[in-house]
Design a protein around this motif. Structure first.
Motif, PDB file in Angstrom:
ATOM      1  N   TYR A  19     -17.531  -4.205  -1.997  1.00  0.00           N
ATOM      2  CA  TYR A  19     -16.095  -4.254  -1.734  1.00  0.00           C
ATOM      3  C   TYR A  19     -15.198  -3.786  -2.867  1.00  0.00           C
ATOM      4  CZ  TYR A  19     -17.342  -6.783   2.463  1.00  0.00           C
ATOM      5  OH  TYR A  19     -17.875  -7.128   3.673  1.00  0.00           O
ATOM      6  N   ASN A  20     -15.744  -3.436  -4.039  1.00  0.00           N
ATOM      7  CA  ASN A  20     -14.829  -3.049  -5.114  1.00  0.00           C
ATOM      8  C   ASN A  20     -14.111  -1.738  -4.813  1.00  0.00           C
ATOM      9  OD1 ASN A  20     -16.845  -1.144  -5.713  1.00  0.00           O
ATOM     10  ND2 ASN A  20     -16.764  -1.538  -7.903  1.00  0.00           N
ATOM     11  N   ARG A  21     -14.795  -0.783  -4.163  1.00  0.00           N
ATOM     12  CA  ARG A  21     -14.137   0.493  -3.854  1.00  0.00           C
ATOM     13  C   ARG A  21     -13.037   0.331  -2.798  1.00  0.00           C
ATOM     14  NH1 ARG A  21     -18.525   5.257  -4.154  1.00  0.00           N
ATOM     15  NH2 ARG A  21     -16.694   6.440  -4.756  1.00  0.00           N
ATOM     16  N   PRO A  22     -13.282  -0.377  -1.697  1.00  0.00           N
ATOM     17  CA  PRO A  22     -12.189  -0.572  -0.737  1.00  0.00           C
ATOM     18  C   PRO A  22     -10.999  -1.320  -1.347  1.00  0.00           C
ATOM     19  CG  PRO A  22     -14.283  -1.145   0.289  1.00  0.00           C
ATOM     20  CD  PRO A  22     -14.553  -0.902  -1.168  1.00  0.00           C
ATOM     21  N   PHE A  26      -7.200   0.055  -1.756  1.00  0.00           N
ATOM     22  CA  PHE A  26      -6.034  -0.709  -1.295  1.00  0.00           C
ATOM     23  C   PHE A  26      -4.983  -0.784  -2.397  1.00  0.00           C
ATOM     24  CE2 PHE A  26      -3.997  -4.942  -1.342  1.00  0.00           C
ATOM     25  CZ  PHE A  26      -3.192  -4.811  -0.223  1.00  0.00           C
ATOM     26  N   PHE A  27      -5.403  -1.199  -3.579  1.00  0.00           N
ATOM     27  CA  PHE A  27      -4.448  -1.340  -4.680  1.00  0.00           C
ATOM     28  C   PHE A  27      -3.879   0.013  -5.101  1.00  0.00           C
ATOM     29  CE2 PHE A  27      -6.808  -5.399  -5.699  1.00  0.00           C
ATOM     30  CZ  PHE A  27      -5.779  -6.229  -5.283  1.00  0.00           C
ATOM     31  N   TYR A  28      -4.722   1.037  -5.117  1.00  0.00           N
ATOM     32  CA  TYR A  28      -4.241   2.350  -5.522  1.00  0.00           C
ATOM     33  C   TYR A  28      -3.215   2.886  -4.526  1.00  0.00           C
ATOM     34  CZ  TYR A  28      -4.001   7.007  -7.411  1.00  0.00           C
ATOM     35  OH  TYR A  28      -3.530   8.169  -7.964  1.00  0.00           O
ATOM     36  N   HIS A  29      -3.443   2.664  -3.243  1.00  0.00           N
ATOM     37  CA  HIS A  29      -2.478   3.120  -2.244  1.00  0.00           C
ATOM     38  C   HIS A  29      -1.178   2.328  -2.323  1.00  0.00           C
ATOM     39  CE1 HIS A  29      -4.852   6.106  -0.204  1.00  0.00           C
ATOM     40  NE2 HIS A  29      -5.858   5.265  -0.087  1.00  0.00           N
ATOM     41  N   ASP A  35      -5.359   2.464 -13.485  1.00  0.00           N
ATOM     42  CA  ASP A  35      -5.705   1.393 -14.426  1.00  0.00           C
ATOM     43  C   ASP A  35      -5.297   0.029 -13.885  1.00  0.00           C
ATOM     44  OD1 ASP A  35      -6.750   3.234 -16.172  1.00  0.00           O
ATOM     45  OD2 ASP A  35      -4.987   3.295 -17.478  1.00  0.00           O
ATOM     46  N   ALA A  36      -4.097  -0.037 -13.343  1.00  0.00           N
ATOM     47  CA  ALA A  36      -3.623  -1.299 -12.772  1.00  0.00           C
ATOM     48  C   ALA A  36      -4.488  -1.703 -11.587  1.00  0.00           C
ATOM     49  CB  ALA A  36      -2.161  -1.171 -12.348  1.00  0.00           C
ATOM     50  N   SER A  37      -4.897  -0.738 -10.782  1.00  0.00           N
ATOM     51  CA  SER A  37      -5.730  -1.026  -9.613  1.00  0.00           C
ATOM     52  C   SER A  37      -7.071  -1.612 -10.035  1.00  0.00           C
ATOM     53  CB  SER A  37      -5.937   0.233  -8.775  1.00  0.00           C
ATOM     54  OG  SER A  37      -4.699   0.684  -8.275  1.00  0.00           O
ATOM     55  N   ALA A  69      -6.349 -10.477  -2.224  1.00  0.00           N
ATOM     56  CA  ALA A  69      -5.871  -9.244  -2.846  1.00  0.00           C
ATOM     57  C   ALA A  69      -4.351  -9.132  -2.745  1.00  0.00           C
ATOM     58  CB  ALA A  69      -6.531  -8.035  -2.184  1.00  0.00           C
ATOM     59  N   ARG A  70      -3.841  -9.482  -1.613  1.00  0.00           N
ATOM     60  CA  ARG A  70      -2.390  -9.426  -1.415  1.00  0.00           C
ATOM     61  C   ARG A  70      -1.679 -10.392  -2.364  1.00  0.00           C
ATOM     62  NH1 ARG A  70       1.314 -11.596   2.763  1.00  0.00           N
ATOM     63  NH2 ARG A  70       2.889  -9.991   3.052  1.00  0.00           N
ATOM     64  N   ASN A  71      -2.241 -11.581  -2.527  1.00  0.00           N
ATOM     65  CA  ASN A  71      -1.650 -12.547  -3.458  1.00  0.00           C
ATOM     66  C   ASN A  71      -1.728 -12.047  -4.897  1.00  0.00           C
ATOM     67  OD1 ASN A  71      -0.932 -14.320  -1.433  1.00  0.00           O
ATOM     68  ND2 ASN A  71      -2.800 -15.533  -1.611  1.00  0.00           N
ATOM     69  N   VAL A  72      -2.847 -11.429  -5.268  1.00  0.00           N
ATOM     70  CA  VAL A  72      -2.994 -10.871  -6.614  1.00  0.00           C
ATOM     71  C   VAL A  72      -1.941  -9.793  -6.849  1.00  0.00           C
ATOM     72  CG1 VAL A  72      -4.500  -9.419  -8.053  1.00  0.00           C
ATOM     73  CG2 VAL A  72      -5.436 -11.442  -6.927  1.00  0.00           C
ATOM     74  N   LEU A  73      -1.750  -8.924  -5.864  1.00  0.00           N
ATOM     75  CA  LEU A  73      -0.750  -7.864  -5.993  1.00  0.00           C
ATOM     76  C   LEU A  73       0.654  -8.450  -6.109  1.00  0.00           C
ATOM     77  CD1 LEU A  73      -0.086  -4.835  -6.013  1.00  0.00           C
ATOM     78  CD2 LEU A  73       0.033  -4.952  -3.516  1.00  0.00           C
ATOM     79  N   ASN A  74       0.976  -9.415  -5.264  1.00  0.00           N
ATOM     80  CA  ASN A  74       2.299 -10.042  -5.325  1.00  0.00           C
ATOM     81  C   ASN A  74       2.529 -10.735  -6.663  1.00  0.00           C
ATOM     82  OD1 ASN A  74       2.994  -9.177  -2.771  1.00  0.00           O
ATOM     83  ND2 ASN A  74       2.330 -11.052  -1.766  1.00  0.00           N
ATOM     84  N   ASP A  75       1.512 -11.420  -7.176  1.00  0.00           N
ATOM     85  CA  ASP A  75       1.641 -12.068  -8.481  1.00  0.00           C
ATOM     86  C   ASP A  75       1.849 -11.038  -9.587  1.00  0.00           C
ATOM     87  OD1 ASP A  75       1.268 -14.475  -7.206  1.00  0.00           O
ATOM     88  OD2 ASP A  75      -0.790 -14.779  -7.917  1.00  0.00           O
ATOM     89  N   SER A  76       1.132  -9.933  -9.498  1.00  0.00           N
ATOM     90  CA  SER A  76       1.257  -8.883 -10.496  1.00  0.00           C
ATOM     91  C   SER A  76       2.665  -8.287 -10.489  1.00  0.00           C
ATOM     92  CB  SER A  76       0.224  -7.795 -10.231  1.00  0.00           C
ATOM     93  OG  SER A  76       0.405  -6.713 -11.105  1.00  0.00           O
ATOM     94  N   VAL A  77       3.177  -8.034  -9.313  1.00  0.00           N
ATOM     95  CA  VAL A  77       4.530  -7.474  -9.199  1.00  0.00           C
ATOM     96  C   VAL A  77       5.551  -8.470  -9.745  1.00  0.00           C
ATOM     97  CG1 VAL A  77       6.307  -6.763  -7.557  1.00  0.00           C
ATOM     98  CG2 VAL A  77       3.979  -5.921  -7.307  1.00  0.00           C
ATOM     99  N   ARG A  78       5.369  -9.725  -9.394  1.00  0.00           N
ATOM    100  CA  ARG A  78       6.288 -10.760  -9.869  1.00  0.00           C
ATOM    101  C   ARG A  78       6.259 -10.867 -11.385  1.00  0.00           C
ATOM    102  NH1 ARG A  78       4.125 -15.045  -7.361  1.00  0.00           N
ATOM    103  NH2 ARG A  78       4.405 -14.083  -5.349  1.00  0.00           N
TER     104      ARG A  78
END
Length: 174
Positions: A19-22, A26-29, A35-37, A69-78
């Protein structure tokens, strides 16, 4: 994941391989920052270990994973106070030196236009398109990830595709 939850941590490596590539895609898109992804993928797997007790096995593993993943992204943006927003100038790929065939050049232009159109979408629309079209999650899985009903997912995807189409053809005429 149930084996990891039961204490067989060696299975985490298998989950990472699968699952690391999918997740990276997701994060890259969503961010268009490699790097952030990569960092965000690592954070998801860390959270999988930390919150393994919350995985019940009743639903799809992918739904649970993308929820994290969505929570990680939201936390990162915050945490970065919006520095992870998409910028059209960051997305537009530069065409390398040399002469490209017309077909290749046109394909590259269309790809650039599509990236620009995606970047112009709201995060909500971009997210449902990435999950449904690029990550190929079922609407039912997306509903679980976003904590909304399946009908709402269908409406969001329909609206996002309409908006993407409008933005793509507006950019194409410029």
């Amino acid at each position: 994941m149930l084996r990891v939850k039961a204490g067989d941590l060696d299975k985490m490596g298998l989950l990472f391989e699968r699952y690391n590539r999918p997740l990276f895609a997701f994060f890259y898109h969503m961010t268009h920052k490699a790097d952030a992804s990569e960092d965000l993928v690592q954070n998801v797997f860390y959270r999988m270990l930390k919150y393994k007790h919350t995985f019940t096995g009743e639903g799809e593993f992918r739904s649970w994973m993308y929820y994290l993943a969505r929570n990680v992204l939201n936390d990162s943006v915050r945490q970065s106070k919006g520095q992870h927003h998409l910028d059209i100038n960051d997305i537009a790929d530069t065409v390398g030196g040399g002469i490209l065939a017309d077909e290749g050049f046109e394909k590259q232009q269309n790809t650039d236009l599509l990236h620009q159109a995606m970047a112009g979408l709201s995060p909500e629309h971009r997210e449902v398109l990435v999950l449904s079209r690029l990550q190929e999650l079922k609407y039912e899985e997306i509903a679980t990830v976003l904590n909304i009903n399946e009908g709402t997912v269908k409406v969001r995807v329909h609206r996002a595709l309409g908006e993407l189409k409008k933005r793509f053809f507006t950019n194409e005429r410029r």
